[in-house]
Design an enzyme around this catalytic site. Structure first.
Site, short mmCIF file in Angstrom:
data_model
loop_
_atom_site.label_atom_id
_atom_site.label_comp_id
_atom_site.label_asym_id
_atom_site.label_seq_id
_atom_site.Cartn_x
_atom_site.Cartn_y
_atom_site.Cartn_z
N THR A 148 0.83 -1.21 0.00
CA THR A 148 0.00 0.00 0.00
C THR A 148 0.86 1.26 0.00
O THR A 148 0.69 2.16 -0.83
CB THR A 148 -0.90 0.00 1.26
OG1 THR A 148 -1.67 -1.19 1.25
CG2 THR A 148 -1.82 1.20 1.28
N VAL A 149 1.81 1.33 0.94
CA VAL A 149 2.60 2.57 1.06
C VAL A 149 3.62 2.69 -0.08
O VAL A 149 3.81 3.78 -0.64
CB VAL A 149 3.29 2.64 2.45
CG1 VAL A 149 4.10 3.93 2.58
CG2 VAL A 149 2.26 2.55 3.57
N VAL B 285 4.91 7.65 12.42
CA VAL B 285 4.00 8.22 13.44
C VAL B 285 3.06 9.22 12.78
O VAL B 285 3.52 10.19 12.15
CB VAL B 285 4.79 8.94 14.55
CG1 VAL B 285 3.84 9.50 15.60
CG2 VAL B 285 5.81 8.01 15.19
N GLY C 46 1.01 8.98 10.20
CA GLY C 46 0.77 8.94 8.74
C GLY C 46 1.32 10.19 8.06
O GLY C 46 2.52 10.48 8.11
N ILE D 77 1.03 13.33 8.79
CA ILE D 77 1.31 14.52 9.62
C ILE D 77 2.81 14.61 9.89
O ILE D 77 3.39 13.66 10.42
CB ILE D 77 0.61 14.43 11.00
CG1 ILE D 77 -0.87 14.10 10.85
CG2 ILE D 77 0.81 15.72 11.78
CD1 ILE D 77 -1.55 13.79 12.19
N LYS E 278 3.93 3.81 18.11
CA LYS E 278 4.11 5.22 17.74
C LYS E 278 4.40 6.07 18.98
O LYS E 278 5.22 7.00 18.93
CB LYS E 278 2.86 5.72 17.02
CG LYS E 278 2.64 4.98 15.70
CD LYS E 278 1.24 5.20 15.14
CE LYS E 278 1.04 4.45 13.84
NZ LYS E 278 -0.35 4.38 13.39
N GLY F 246 -3.20 5.24 5.26
CA GLY F 246 -3.62 5.24 3.86
C GLY F 246 -2.44 5.44 2.93
O GLY F 246 -1.39 5.94 3.32
N1 HSE Z 1 -2.74 0.70 10.91
C1 HSE Z 1 -2.29 2.04 11.07
C2 HSE Z 1 -3.46 2.91 11.45
C3 HSE Z 1 -1.67 2.53 9.79
O1 HSE Z 1 -4.60 2.44 11.37
O2 HSE Z 1 -3.27 4.03 11.87
C4 HSE Z 1 -0.83 3.75 9.94
O3 HSE Z 1 0.23 3.57 10.81
#
Ligand code: HSE
Length: 433
Positions: A13-14, A132, A134, A136, A205, A302
């Protein structure tokens, strides 16, 4: 114009989000920085599945080690996930003096000290903004914008999956499992999603944030962790009636030189900004002694949001490498001290929400109140609802601040009362004061 050759390990995904981001805005990045990013190699065991993007011939390979050792690759992006192969790849790339960019919070939480030291000893960098929050840029804010501050507290909503589930439980009253399946389909959830639901992803995180705030590697066992598994709809409804919302919080505080650290579901006042953070969004509140309160908000999970954070790190690593600065602040800040002192969980003070079910007998409530009084727990409010058909009455209590050890003892005594019809439920009530 300089060029930087990027090797990506992991095309999930990433990884696909990173490639898509470069395809969309790579030229813009080159204009802004004077460095042209080139995704030269992508390694994944599966190089046939359609990721919705096209890559030039010869870029895909199944051999990750060949990417790491390829002398033409300037920096390595670890997006494999997990902590086994990812650790091996990361250490190998660092030992070759190549900067590593990762989104892997579990890897940093479990092996951070070894990885930071390997980067420092090889005069290179490990970059982990995407680990940490996503999309941000919270770590960049912490290590650059807030560098002059003692960090007094950090409150974070750090898991998109849990926040998405809590939001939809509250808004739509849907069952937990149905919402989790949607979160998985949207690419938010970890594999397996237990890491999200049990709070472990948030704890991963939180320890990275705490390490950066206080300058030492933080082990996972310093972070008592509780997730949202088994959370009853009753707590969400009661919170709503009382003017609160349930959020899974990471809590990091400096208590007179001791670090308080936990991950737990908490009721937060609807009037506080953190209560408005919904769906897969994340937010981090940082209070510094000079700056006072600051807040950072954005998509916490995401493909493209996380890809954006990885790209930011790639461009920073490229610039550091071309300038030849050696180990960056993202490494040195984590290694200022060997270890931190932590508050014992028993000594942590908090307010709580408590839900009981009591038999309809004279003196039942009085017995409960006597136990709270004996443990120095003052009551802020009590609501007893009409009896269930079973003959028991739901009772909801909000307390004032008291010690965790007193709450634990009081709950044990209340659970043992003859008039207690179910195991008491307790949740932190956080009013940020
Ligand atoms: N599984 C993580 C979440 C993905 O839902 O925040 C991002 O780290």
């Amino acid at each position: 114009m300089k060029e930087i050759k990027i090797g990506i390990l992991g095309f999930g995904t990433v990884g696909a989000g990173v490639v898509e981001g470069f395809q969309k805005n790579g030229a813009l990045m080159a204009e802004r920085t004077g460095i042209t990013p080139v995704v030269a190699k992508i390694a994944d065991l599966d190089i046939t599945t359609d990721r919705g993007i096209t890559v030039p011939e010869g870029v895909l390979t199944t051999d990750a080690m060949s990417v790491i050792t390829d002398p033409s690759i300037d920096l390595v992006v670890e997006l494999v996930g997990g902590t086994s192969v990812a650790r091996q790849f990361t250490l190998e790339a660092l030992k070759q003096g190549k900067p590593v960019i990762t989104a892997n919070k579990a890897l940093l939480a479990d092996h951070g000290e070894e990885i930071y030291k390997t980067a420092r000893d090889n005069n290179t960098g490990i970059y982990y903004e995407a680990a940490v929050g996503g999309g941000i840029p919270i770590l960049r804010a912490q290590r650059a914008g807030l560098i002059g501050n003692q960090i007094e507290s950090i409150y974070g909503i750090l898991n998109g999956t849990c926040n998405y589930i809590l939001t939809r439980m509250e808004r739509e009253g849907l069952p937990f499992d149905e919402i989790l399946a949607d979160a998985q389909a949207l690419g938010y959830a970890e594999t397996p999603p237990d890491l999200d639901i049990d709070g472990i992803d948030t704890a991963h995180k939180a320890v990275v944030l705490a390490s950066m705030a206080y300058g030492a590697p933080v082990p996972m066992d310093a972070c008592p962790t509780k997730g949202v598994r088994g959370l009853s709809a009753s707590e969400i409804v009661n919170a709503d009636e009382l003017g609160y919302r349930v959020k899974l919080l990471a809590i990091i505080k400096d208590n007179a030189g001791e670090v308080e650290l936990s991950v737990e579901p908490a009721m937060v006042p609807k009037s506080h900004m953190i209560a408005s953070v919904s769906d897969s969004f994340n937010a981090v509140f940082v209070k510094g002694d000079i700056v006072d309160d600051t807040m950072y908000y954005g998509r916490g999970a995401g493909r493209l949001p996380t890809g954006s954070a990885v790209i930011g790190d790639i461009m920073e690593a490229a610039s550091d490498k071309l300038v030849g600065k050696g180990a960056p602040v993202s490494v040195t800040m984590m290694l200022q001290k060997d270890a931190l002192n932590y508050c014992s969980a028993d000594n942590i003070e908090k307010r709580c929400y408590v839900r009981l079910c009591l038999e309809d007998k004279p003196g039942a409530m009085a017995q409960v109140m006597t136990i709270f009084g004996k443990h120095n727990i003052s009551i802020a409010s009590v609501v007893q609802k009409e009896l269930h058909e079973s003959g028991c009455a739901p009772v909801v209590i909000l307390t004032q601040t008291a010690k965790e050890s007193e709450f634990v003892a009081a709950m044990d005594e209340i659970a043992a009362l003859d008039v207690s019809c179910m195991e008491p439920i307790r949740m932190r009530l956080e009013d940020f004061e």
